[in-house]
Design a protein around this motif. Structure first.
Motif, PDB file in Angstrom:
ATOM      1  N   GLY A  96     -11.568  -5.575   3.546  1.00  0.00           N
ATOM      2  CA  GLY A  96     -12.731  -4.934   4.678  1.00  0.00           C
ATOM      3  C   GLY A  96     -11.898  -4.609   5.847  1.00  0.00           C
ATOM      4  N   LEU A  97     -10.792  -4.879   6.163  1.00  0.00           N
ATOM      5  CA  LEU A  97     -10.021  -4.707   7.475  1.00  0.00           C
ATOM      6  C   LEU A  97      -8.805  -3.766   7.090  1.00  0.00           C
ATOM      7  N   TYR A  98      -8.671  -3.460   5.890  1.00  0.00           N
ATOM      8  CA  TYR A  98      -7.275  -2.594   5.710  1.00  0.00           C
ATOM      9  C   TYR A  98      -7.644  -1.408   4.467  1.00  0.00           C
ATOM     10  N   SER A  99      -6.691  -0.682   4.393  1.00  0.00           N
ATOM     11  CA  SER A  99      -6.868   0.271   3.175  1.00  0.00           C
ATOM     12  C   SER A  99      -5.142   0.448   2.856  1.00  0.00           C
ATOM     13  N   VAL A 100      -5.106   0.599   1.546  1.00  0.00           N
ATOM     14  CA  VAL A 100      -3.694   0.716   1.141  1.00  0.00           C
ATOM     15  C   VAL A 100      -3.643   2.057   0.242  1.00  0.00           C
ATOM     16  N   TYR A 101      -2.581   2.990   0.487  1.00  0.00           N
ATOM     17  CA  TYR A 101      -2.419   4.147  -0.162  1.00  0.00           C
ATOM     18  C   TYR A 101      -0.857   4.184  -0.464  1.00  0.00           C
ATOM     19  N   VAL A 102      -0.776   4.697  -1.769  1.00  0.00           N
ATOM     20  CA  VAL A 102       0.725   4.651  -2.173  1.00  0.00           C
ATOM     21  C   VAL A 102       1.200   6.294  -2.773  1.00  0.00           C
ATOM     22  N   HIS A 103       2.062   6.657  -2.287  1.00  0.00           N
ATOM     23  CA  HIS A 103       2.602   8.147  -2.527  1.00  0.00           C
ATOM     24  C   HIS A 103       4.207   7.877  -3.229  1.00  0.00           C
ATOM     25  N   PRO A 104       4.185   7.789  -4.412  1.00  0.00           N
ATOM     26  CA  PRO A 104       5.446   7.548  -5.293  1.00  0.00           C
ATOM     27  C   PRO A 104       5.805   8.836  -5.542  1.00  0.00           C
ATOM     28  N   HIS A 105       7.138   8.981  -6.401  1.00  0.00           N
ATOM     29  CA  HIS A 105       7.660  10.189  -6.967  1.00  0.00           C
ATOM     30  C   HIS A 105       6.389  10.591  -8.026  1.00  0.00           C
ATOM     31  N   PRO A 106       6.120  11.976  -8.287  1.00  0.00           N
ATOM     32  CA  PRO A 106       5.011  12.313  -9.187  1.00  0.00           C
ATOM     33  C   PRO A 106       5.415  11.788 -10.578  1.00  0.00           C
ATOM     34  N   SER A 107       6.468  11.335 -10.749  1.00  0.00           N
ATOM     35  CA  SER A 107       6.655  11.089 -12.143  1.00  0.00           C
ATOM     36  C   SER A 107       6.291   9.550 -12.561  1.00  0.00           C
ATOM     37  N   PHE A 108       6.058   9.008 -11.452  1.00  0.00           N
ATOM     38  CA  PHE A 108       5.746   7.300 -11.506  1.00  0.00           C
ATOM     39  C   PHE A 108       4.290   7.393 -11.716  1.00  0.00           C
ATOM     40  N   THR A 109       3.889   6.277 -12.286  1.00  0.00           N
ATOM     41  CA  THR A 109       2.566   5.699 -12.275  1.00  0.00           C
ATOM     42  C   THR A 109       2.334   4.245 -12.090  1.00  0.00           C
ATOM     43  N   ALA A 110       1.702   3.898 -10.989  1.00  0.00           N
ATOM     44  CA  ALA A 110       1.921   2.291 -10.581  1.00  0.00           C
ATOM     45  C   ALA A 110       0.761   1.961 -11.784  1.00  0.00           C
ATOM     46  N   LYS A 111       1.255   0.747 -12.087  1.00  0.00           N
ATOM     47  CA  LYS A 111       0.444  -0.334 -13.019  1.00  0.00           C
ATOM     48  C   LYS A 111       0.262  -1.419 -12.192  1.00  0.00           C
ATOM     49  N   PHE A 112      -0.783  -1.679 -11.815  1.00  0.00           N
ATOM     50  CA  PHE A 112      -1.272  -3.074 -11.070  1.00  0.00           C
ATOM     51  C   PHE A 112      -2.352  -3.633 -11.766  1.00  0.00           C
ATOM     52  N   PRO A 113      -2.483  -5.035 -11.789  1.00  0.00           N
ATOM     53  CA  PRO A 113      -3.733  -5.541 -12.498  1.00  0.00           C
ATOM     54  C   PRO A 113      -4.873  -5.218 -11.476  1.00  0.00           C
ATOM     55  N   ALA A 114      -6.059  -5.463 -11.990  1.00  0.00           N
ATOM     56  CA  ALA A 114      -7.418  -5.155 -11.370  1.00  0.00           C
ATOM     57  C   ALA A 114      -7.629  -5.917 -10.055  1.00  0.00           C
ATOM     58  N   THR A 115      -6.919  -7.219  -9.889  1.00  0.00           N
ATOM     59  CA  THR A 115      -7.017  -8.135  -8.677  1.00  0.00           C
ATOM     60  C   THR A 115      -6.084  -7.659  -7.752  1.00  0.00           C
ATOM     61  N   SER A 116      -5.011  -6.686  -8.032  1.00  0.00           N
ATOM     62  CA  SER A 116      -4.285  -6.244  -7.254  1.00  0.00           C
ATOM     63  C   SER A 116      -4.774  -5.661  -5.701  1.00  0.00           C
ATOM     64  N   VAL A 117      -4.079  -5.696  -4.658  1.00  0.00           N
ATOM     65  CA  VAL A 117      -4.761  -4.723  -3.571  1.00  0.00           C
ATOM     66  C   VAL A 117      -3.960  -3.258  -3.745  1.00  0.00           C
ATOM     67  N   PHE A 118      -3.094  -3.260  -4.911  1.00  0.00           N
ATOM     68  CA  PHE A 118      -2.388  -1.942  -5.075  1.00  0.00           C
ATOM     69  C   PHE A 118      -3.048  -1.125  -6.351  1.00  0.00           C
ATOM     70  N   HIS A 119      -4.140  -1.789  -6.817  1.00  0.00           N
ATOM     71  CA  HIS A 119      -4.950  -1.404  -8.112  1.00  0.00           C
ATOM     72  C   HIS A 119      -5.271  -0.159  -7.895  1.00  0.00           C
TER      73      HIS A 119
END
Length: 386
Positions: free
Chosen positions: A144-167
Protein backbone atom coordinates in the motif's frame (compact mmCIF):
# COMPACT_ATOMS: atom_id res chain seq x y z
CA UNK A 1 -113.59 -9.10 -10.65
CA UNK A 2 -112.23 -10.52 -7.45
CA UNK A 3 -112.24 -14.00 -8.88
CA UNK A 4 -110.03 -12.92 -11.78
CA UNK A 5 -107.50 -11.25 -9.51
CA UNK A 6 -107.22 -14.37 -7.47
CA UNK A 7 -106.71 -16.38 -10.59
CA UNK A 8 -103.99 -14.04 -11.74
CA UNK A 9 -102.22 -14.33 -8.42
CA UNK A 10 -102.69 -18.06 -8.50
CA UNK A 11 -101.35 -18.11 -12.00
CA UNK A 12 -98.30 -16.14 -10.86
CA UNK A 13 -97.57 -18.60 -8.10
CA UNK A 14 -98.16 -21.47 -10.39
CA UNK A 15 -95.81 -19.97 -12.97
CA UNK A 16 -93.06 -19.62 -10.48
CA UNK A 17 -93.48 -23.10 -9.17
CA UNK A 18 -93.59 -24.41 -12.67
CA UNK A 19 -90.25 -22.81 -13.68
CA UNK A 20 -88.56 -24.00 -10.49
CA UNK A 21 -89.74 -27.45 -10.95
CA UNK A 22 -88.38 -27.61 -14.51
CA UNK A 23 -84.63 -26.49 -13.66
CA UNK A 24 -82.00 -29.05 -14.85
CA UNK A 25 -78.77 -30.24 -13.03
CA UNK A 26 -75.25 -28.98 -14.22
CA UNK A 27 -73.85 -31.33 -16.91
CA UNK A 28 -71.44 -33.92 -15.42
CA UNK A 29 -69.05 -33.84 -18.40
CA UNK A 30 -68.54 -30.08 -18.09
CA UNK A 31 -67.77 -30.43 -14.40
CA UNK A 32 -65.22 -33.14 -15.18
CA UNK A 33 -63.48 -30.99 -17.80
CA UNK A 34 -63.37 -27.98 -15.47
CA UNK A 35 -61.91 -30.09 -12.69
CA UNK A 36 -59.18 -31.50 -14.93
CA UNK A 37 -58.28 -28.00 -16.14
CA UNK A 38 -57.97 -26.68 -12.60
CA UNK A 39 -55.83 -29.66 -11.60
CA UNK A 40 -53.54 -29.14 -14.59
CA UNK A 41 -53.18 -25.40 -13.87
CA UNK A 42 -52.37 -26.10 -10.23
CA UNK A 43 -49.73 -28.67 -11.23
CA UNK A 44 -48.06 -26.25 -13.62
CA UNK A 45 -48.04 -23.53 -10.95
CA UNK A 46 -46.47 -25.80 -8.34
CA UNK A 47 -43.77 -26.98 -10.79
CA UNK A 48 -42.94 -23.40 -11.84
CA UNK A 49 -42.60 -22.19 -8.25
CA UNK A 50 -40.38 -25.15 -7.41
CA UNK A 51 -38.17 -24.57 -10.45
CA UNK A 52 -37.65 -20.89 -9.68
CA UNK A 53 -37.07 -21.60 -6.02
CA UNK A 54 -34.46 -24.29 -6.44
CA UNK A 55 -32.79 -23.54 -9.78
CA UNK A 56 -33.56 -20.12 -11.07
CA UNK A 57 -34.07 -17.79 -8.16
CA UNK A 58 -30.52 -17.86 -6.83
CA UNK A 59 -29.09 -17.25 -10.30
CA UNK A 60 -31.48 -14.39 -10.90
CA UNK A 61 -30.70 -12.80 -7.54
CA UNK A 62 -26.97 -13.26 -8.02
CA UNK A 63 -27.09 -11.74 -11.48
CA UNK A 64 -29.13 -8.78 -10.39
CA UNK A 65 -26.99 -8.17 -7.32
CA UNK A 66 -23.72 -8.44 -9.26
CA UNK A 67 -24.98 -6.17 -11.99
CA UNK A 68 -26.04 -3.61 -9.45
CA UNK A 69 -22.64 -3.53 -7.73
CA UNK A 70 -20.77 -3.44 -11.02
CA UNK A 71 -22.90 -0.56 -12.18
CA UNK A 72 -21.98 1.41 -9.09
CA UNK A 73 -18.26 0.66 -9.37
CA UNK A 74 -17.92 1.20 -13.12
CA UNK A 75 -20.25 4.13 -13.49
CA UNK A 76 -18.61 6.28 -16.18
CA UNK A 77 -18.93 9.50 -14.23
CA UNK A 78 -17.90 8.14 -10.83
CA UNK A 79 -14.70 9.18 -9.04
CA UNK A 80 -13.63 5.55 -8.75
CA UNK A 81 -12.87 5.43 -12.47
CA UNK A 82 -10.13 8.02 -11.98
CA UNK A 83 -8.54 6.91 -8.72
CA UNK A 84 -8.38 3.14 -9.14
CA UNK A 85 -5.03 1.90 -10.53
CA UNK A 86 -5.15 -0.43 -13.55
CA UNK A 87 -5.97 -3.98 -12.47
CA UNK A 88 -3.73 -5.34 -15.26
CA UNK A 89 -0.51 -3.62 -16.36
CA UNK A 90 -0.38 -5.21 -19.82
CA UNK A 91 -2.38 -3.19 -22.34
CA UNK A 92 -2.69 -2.53 -26.08
CA UNK A 93 -2.02 1.21 -26.06
CA UNK A 94 0.68 2.54 -28.34
CA UNK A 95 3.38 4.77 -26.83
CA UNK A 96 1.62 7.81 -28.24
CA UNK A 97 -1.68 6.78 -26.67
CA UNK A 98 -0.04 5.88 -23.37
CA UNK A 99 1.85 9.18 -23.06
CA UNK A 100 -1.31 11.10 -23.95
CA UNK A 101 -3.33 9.23 -21.32
CA UNK A 102 -0.63 9.60 -18.65
CA UNK A 103 -0.32 13.35 -19.23
CA UNK A 104 -3.64 13.92 -17.43
CA UNK A 105 -3.12 15.07 -13.86
CA UNK A 106 -5.12 17.14 -11.33
CA UNK A 107 -4.41 20.85 -11.10
CA UNK A 108 -5.66 21.03 -7.52
CA UNK A 109 -3.33 20.06 -4.68
CA UNK A 110 -6.07 18.69 -2.43
CA UNK A 111 -7.62 15.30 -3.09
CA UNK A 112 -11.35 14.63 -2.45
CA UNK A 113 -10.52 11.18 -1.04
CA UNK A 114 -8.04 9.66 1.39
CA UNK A 115 -4.89 9.34 -0.70
CA UNK A 116 -1.87 7.45 0.62
CA UNK A 117 1.17 8.51 -1.47
CA UNK A 118 3.26 5.63 -2.79
CA UNK A 119 6.77 5.12 -4.14
CA UNK A 120 6.88 3.65 -7.65
CA UNK A 121 9.95 1.46 -8.14
CA UNK A 122 10.57 1.25 -11.88
CA UNK A 123 12.90 -1.57 -12.95
CA UNK A 124 14.57 -1.00 -16.31
CA UNK A 125 16.11 -4.40 -17.04
CA UNK A 126 17.55 -6.57 -19.76
CA UNK A 127 15.62 -9.58 -18.56
CA UNK A 128 15.63 -11.47 -15.24
CA UNK A 129 15.81 -9.88 -11.80
CA UNK A 130 18.61 -11.82 -10.09
CA UNK A 131 18.35 -9.74 -6.89
CA UNK A 132 14.56 -10.10 -6.61
CA UNK A 133 14.76 -11.92 -3.26
CA UNK A 134 16.55 -8.96 -1.70
CA UNK A 135 13.89 -6.55 -2.97
CA UNK A 136 11.16 -8.90 -1.72
CA UNK A 137 12.62 -8.66 1.76
CA UNK A 138 13.02 -4.88 1.49
CA UNK A 139 9.35 -4.37 0.51
CA UNK A 140 7.83 -6.97 2.85
CA UNK A 141 5.25 -5.54 5.24
CA UNK A 142 4.76 -2.26 3.38
CA UNK A 143 1.93 -3.09 1.00
CA UNK A 144 0.00 0.00 0.00
CA UNK A 145 3.05 2.27 0.19
CA UNK A 146 4.78 1.18 -3.02
CA UNK A 147 4.19 0.04 -6.59
CA UNK A 148 6.46 -2.05 -8.82
CA UNK A 149 6.89 -1.79 -12.60
CA UNK A 150 9.23 -3.89 -14.74
CA UNK A 151 10.37 -3.00 -18.27
CA UNK A 152 12.48 -5.90 -19.63
CA UNK A 153 13.54 -6.78 -23.14
CA UNK A 154 10.30 -7.51 -25.08
CA UNK A 155 11.38 -11.10 -25.70
CA UNK A 156 11.48 -11.77 -21.95
CA UNK A 157 8.46 -12.74 -19.88
CA UNK A 158 8.88 -12.59 -16.13
CA UNK A 159 7.53 -15.54 -14.14
CA UNK A 160 7.04 -14.94 -10.44
CA UNK A 161 4.78 -16.73 -7.97
CA UNK A 162 1.50 -15.07 -7.04
CA UNK A 163 2.95 -14.13 -3.65
CA UNK A 164 5.80 -12.13 -5.18
CA UNK A 165 5.81 -8.31 -5.35
CA UNK A 166 6.92 -8.76 -8.99
CA UNK A 167 3.97 -10.97 -9.96
CA UNK A 168 2.26 -9.54 -13.08
CA UNK A 169 4.14 -6.23 -12.76
CA UNK A 170 5.66 -6.33 -16.24
CA UNK A 171 4.58 -3.55 -18.60
CA UNK A 172 4.50 -3.59 -22.43
CA UNK A 173 8.10 -2.99 -23.48
CA UNK A 174 10.30 -2.37 -26.49
CA UNK A 175 14.02 -2.68 -27.18
CA UNK A 176 16.10 -0.11 -25.26
CA UNK A 177 19.61 0.59 -26.60
CA UNK A 178 22.26 2.09 -24.35
CA UNK A 179 23.06 5.70 -25.25
CA UNK A 180 20.17 6.07 -27.70
CA UNK A 181 16.72 7.62 -27.56
CA UNK A 182 15.12 4.19 -27.21
CA UNK A 183 16.56 4.14 -23.69
CA UNK A 184 14.73 7.37 -22.82
CA UNK A 185 11.62 5.98 -24.50
CA UNK A 186 11.75 3.03 -22.10
CA UNK A 187 12.11 5.36 -19.11
CA UNK A 188 9.17 7.47 -20.29
CA UNK A 189 7.19 4.27 -20.78
CA UNK A 190 7.83 3.31 -17.16
CA UNK A 191 6.90 6.78 -15.93
CA UNK A 192 3.71 6.84 -17.99
CA UNK A 193 2.51 3.46 -16.74
CA UNK A 194 3.29 4.45 -13.16
CA UNK A 195 1.42 7.74 -13.56
CA UNK A 196 -1.78 5.80 -14.30
CA UNK A 197 -1.89 5.06 -10.56
CA UNK A 198 -2.99 8.36 -8.99
CA UNK A 199 -1.43 7.35 -5.64
CA UNK A 200 2.12 7.12 -6.99
CA UNK A 201 3.92 10.26 -5.80
CA UNK A 202 7.63 9.44 -6.10
CA UNK A 203 9.21 7.63 -9.05
CA UNK A 204 12.50 5.78 -8.62
CA UNK A 205 14.35 4.38 -11.65
CA UNK A 206 16.48 1.33 -10.83
CA UNK A 207 18.06 -1.55 -12.74
CA UNK A 208 18.33 -5.27 -12.07
CA UNK A 209 21.75 -4.62 -10.49
CA UNK A 210 20.52 -2.01 -7.97
CA UNK A 211 19.96 -2.57 -4.24
CA UNK A 212 18.42 -0.44 -1.46
CA UNK A 213 20.95 0.82 1.10
CA UNK A 214 18.40 1.33 3.90
CA UNK A 215 15.14 -0.22 5.03
CA UNK A 216 11.86 0.81 3.43
CA UNK A 217 10.72 3.08 6.25
CA UNK A 218 13.93 5.13 6.11
CA UNK A 219 13.81 5.51 2.33
CA UNK A 220 10.10 6.39 2.32
CA UNK A 221 10.68 9.05 4.97
CA UNK A 222 13.66 10.51 3.09
CA UNK A 223 11.70 10.84 -0.14
CA UNK A 224 8.46 12.09 1.38
CA UNK A 225 10.14 14.81 3.46
CA UNK A 226 12.39 16.13 0.73
CA UNK A 227 11.65 19.51 -0.83
CA UNK A 228 13.39 18.48 -4.06
CA UNK A 229 13.59 15.71 -6.61
CA UNK A 230 16.88 13.93 -7.16
CA UNK A 231 18.45 14.10 -10.59
CA UNK A 232 21.97 15.09 -11.49
CA UNK A 233 22.01 18.17 -13.75
CA UNK A 234 25.38 19.87 -13.92
CA UNK A 235 27.10 22.03 -16.50
CA UNK A 236 30.18 20.18 -17.75
CA UNK A 237 32.32 22.50 -19.90
CA UNK A 238 34.52 19.64 -21.12
CA UNK A 239 34.33 17.38 -24.18
CA UNK A 240 31.90 14.97 -22.46
CA UNK A 241 29.53 17.78 -21.51
CA UNK A 242 29.21 20.88 -23.70
CA UNK A 243 31.41 19.11 -26.21
CA UNK A 244 28.42 16.93 -27.07
CA UNK A 245 26.10 19.88 -27.74
CA UNK A 246 24.76 20.41 -31.26
CA UNK A 247 23.81 23.97 -32.19
CA UNK A 248 20.94 22.64 -34.29
CA UNK A 249 19.10 22.23 -30.98
CA UNK A 250 18.65 25.99 -30.66
CA UNK A 251 16.53 27.92 -29.83
CA UNK A 252 14.58 25.38 -27.75
CA UNK A 253 17.76 24.06 -26.12
CA UNK A 254 20.41 26.79 -25.68
CA UNK A 255 23.92 25.73 -24.77
CA UNK A 256 23.70 27.70 -21.52
CA UNK A 257 21.03 25.23 -20.36
CA UNK A 258 22.78 22.10 -21.59
CA UNK A 259 23.17 19.70 -18.66
CA UNK A 260 24.52 16.26 -17.89
CA UNK A 261 23.55 13.79 -15.20
CA UNK A 262 23.20 10.18 -14.12
CA UNK A 263 20.55 8.05 -15.79
CA UNK A 264 19.22 6.86 -12.43
CA UNK A 265 16.84 9.32 -10.81
CA UNK A 266 14.07 9.89 -8.25
CA UNK A 267 11.46 12.50 -9.14
CA UNK A 268 8.06 13.55 -7.83
CA UNK A 269 4.76 13.31 -9.66
CA UNK A 270 4.88 16.83 -11.06
CA UNK A 271 8.25 16.26 -12.74
CA UNK A 272 7.20 12.81 -13.97
CA UNK A 273 4.19 14.39 -15.69
CA UNK A 274 6.43 17.13 -17.13
CA UNK A 275 8.66 14.50 -18.74
CA UNK A 276 5.77 12.43 -20.08
CA UNK A 277 3.96 15.34 -21.69
CA UNK A 278 7.03 16.74 -23.47
CA UNK A 279 6.81 17.10 -27.23
CA UNK A 280 8.96 20.24 -27.55
CA UNK A 281 12.42 19.00 -26.57
CA UNK A 282 12.07 15.35 -27.56
CA UNK A 283 12.54 15.87 -31.34
CA UNK A 284 15.65 17.98 -30.75
CA UNK A 285 17.34 15.32 -28.64
CA UNK A 286 16.21 12.50 -30.91
CA UNK A 287 17.63 14.17 -34.03
CA UNK A 288 20.75 15.89 -32.68
CA UNK A 289 21.96 13.91 -29.64
CA UNK A 290 23.33 10.64 -30.95
CA UNK A 291 26.49 8.76 -29.97
CA UNK A 292 28.95 10.09 -28.99
CA UNK A 293 26.21 12.24 -27.43
CA UNK A 294 24.51 9.84 -25.02
CA UNK A 295 20.95 11.08 -24.80
CA UNK A 296 20.06 9.31 -21.54
CA UNK A 297 22.67 11.50 -19.80
CA UNK A 298 21.36 14.79 -21.21
CA UNK A 299 17.68 14.76 -22.21
CA UNK A 300 15.92 14.75 -18.81
CA UNK A 301 18.53 16.86 -16.93
CA UNK A 302 18.49 19.55 -19.64
CA UNK A 303 14.72 19.63 -20.09
CA UNK A 304 14.02 19.87 -16.35
CA UNK A 305 16.71 22.53 -15.94
CA UNK A 306 14.79 24.61 -18.46
CA UNK A 307 11.28 23.80 -17.21
CA UNK A 308 11.64 23.20 -13.44
CA UNK A 309 15.14 24.27 -12.31
CA UNK A 310 14.21 24.95 -8.67
CA UNK A 311 12.71 21.49 -8.22
CA UNK A 312 16.02 19.63 -8.61
CA UNK A 313 18.53 18.77 -5.88
CA UNK A 314 21.10 18.34 -8.67
CA UNK A 315 22.34 14.98 -7.43
CA UNK A 316 21.41 11.33 -7.79
CA UNK A 317 20.44 9.04 -4.90
CA UNK A 318 22.12 6.03 -6.56
CA UNK A 319 25.74 5.31 -5.70
CA UNK A 320 28.07 3.97 -8.42
CA UNK A 321 31.83 3.44 -8.55
CA UNK A 322 33.62 4.98 -11.53
CA UNK A 323 37.07 4.67 -10.00
CA UNK A 324 38.12 1.78 -12.21
CA UNK A 325 37.68 3.82 -15.39
CA UNK A 326 36.00 2.82 -18.63
CA UNK A 327 32.53 3.51 -20.09
CA UNK A 328 30.73 1.55 -17.37
CA UNK A 329 30.90 1.62 -13.55
CA UNK A 330 32.36 -1.21 -11.49
CA UNK A 331 30.39 -4.39 -10.83
CA UNK A 332 30.56 -6.08 -7.41
CA UNK A 333 30.31 -9.80 -6.73
CA UNK A 334 30.24 -12.16 -3.76
CA UNK A 335 33.75 -11.39 -2.52
CA UNK A 336 33.12 -7.63 -2.44
CA UNK A 337 30.21 -7.78 -0.01
CA UNK A 338 31.70 -6.86 3.36
CA UNK A 339 30.85 -4.50 6.20
CA UNK A 340 33.77 -2.28 5.26
CA UNK A 341 32.51 -2.07 1.68
CA UNK A 342 29.20 -0.62 2.86
CA UNK A 343 30.86 1.68 5.36
CA UNK A 344 32.68 3.23 2.43
CA UNK A 345 29.40 3.85 0.62
CA UNK A 346 27.40 5.11 3.58
CA UNK A 347 30.00 7.30 5.28
CA UNK A 348 32.11 8.57 2.43
CA UNK A 349 30.45 11.88 1.49
CA UNK A 350 28.47 14.91 2.65
CA UNK A 351 25.68 16.55 0.67
CA UNK A 352 22.75 18.96 1.03
CA UNK A 353 19.29 17.77 2.05
CA UNK A 354 16.55 20.39 2.49
CA UNK A 355 19.17 23.12 2.84
CA UNK A 356 21.27 21.32 5.47
CA UNK A 357 24.41 19.20 5.38
CA UNK A 358 23.94 15.46 5.74
CA UNK A 359 26.03 12.33 5.38
CA UNK A 360 23.01 10.38 4.10
CA UNK A 361 23.48 11.05 0.40
CA UNK A 362 22.62 7.71 -1.24
CA UNK A 363 19.59 5.48 -0.86
CA UNK A 364 20.50 2.94 -3.56
CA UNK A 365 23.67 1.44 -5.03
CA UNK A 366 24.76 -0.42 -8.16
CA UNK A 367 26.13 -2.50 -9.89
CA UNK A 368 25.82 -5.85 -8.12
CA UNK A 369 26.29 -9.16 -9.91
CA UNK A 370 23.91 -12.13 -9.40
CA UNK A 371 26.68 -13.88 -7.47
CA UNK A 372 26.37 -11.21 -4.75
CA UNK A 373 22.81 -12.19 -3.78
CA UNK A 374 23.61 -14.74 -1.08
CA UNK A 375 26.12 -12.46 0.62
CA UNK A 376 23.71 -9.51 0.41
CA UNK A 377 20.90 -11.53 2.00
CA UNK A 378 23.26 -12.49 4.80
CA UNK A 379 24.59 -9.01 5.54
CA UNK A 380 21.42 -6.96 4.91
CA UNK A 381 19.77 -7.44 8.36
CA UNK A 382 22.84 -6.11 10.17
CA UNK A 383 24.11 -3.42 7.80
CA UNK A 384 21.12 -2.36 5.67
CA UNK A 385 18.36 -2.78 8.23
CA UNK A 386 16.13 -5.25 6.40
Amino acid sequence: MQTRVIQMEDGKENGILTRTGKSKPFPAKLLLILGLFLAFALTVFVISVSTIKYTGLQSVVTTVTSGFVTCREDEPNSLGKWIQPPAVLMHNMSDEELLWRASFWPRRKEYPFQRVPKVAFMFLTKGPLPLALLWERFLKGHKGLYSVYVHPHPSFTAKFPATSVFHQRQIPSQVAEWGRMTMCDAEKRLLANALLDISNEWFVLVSESCIPLFNFTTIYSYLSRSKHSFMGAFDDPGPFGRGRYNHNMEPEVPITKWRKGSQWFEINRELAATIVKDTLYYPKFKDFCRPACYVDEHYFPTMLTIEKPMALANRSLTWVDWSRGGPHPATFGRSDITERFFEKILDGKNCIYNGRNTSMCYLFARKFAPSALESLLHIAPKILGY
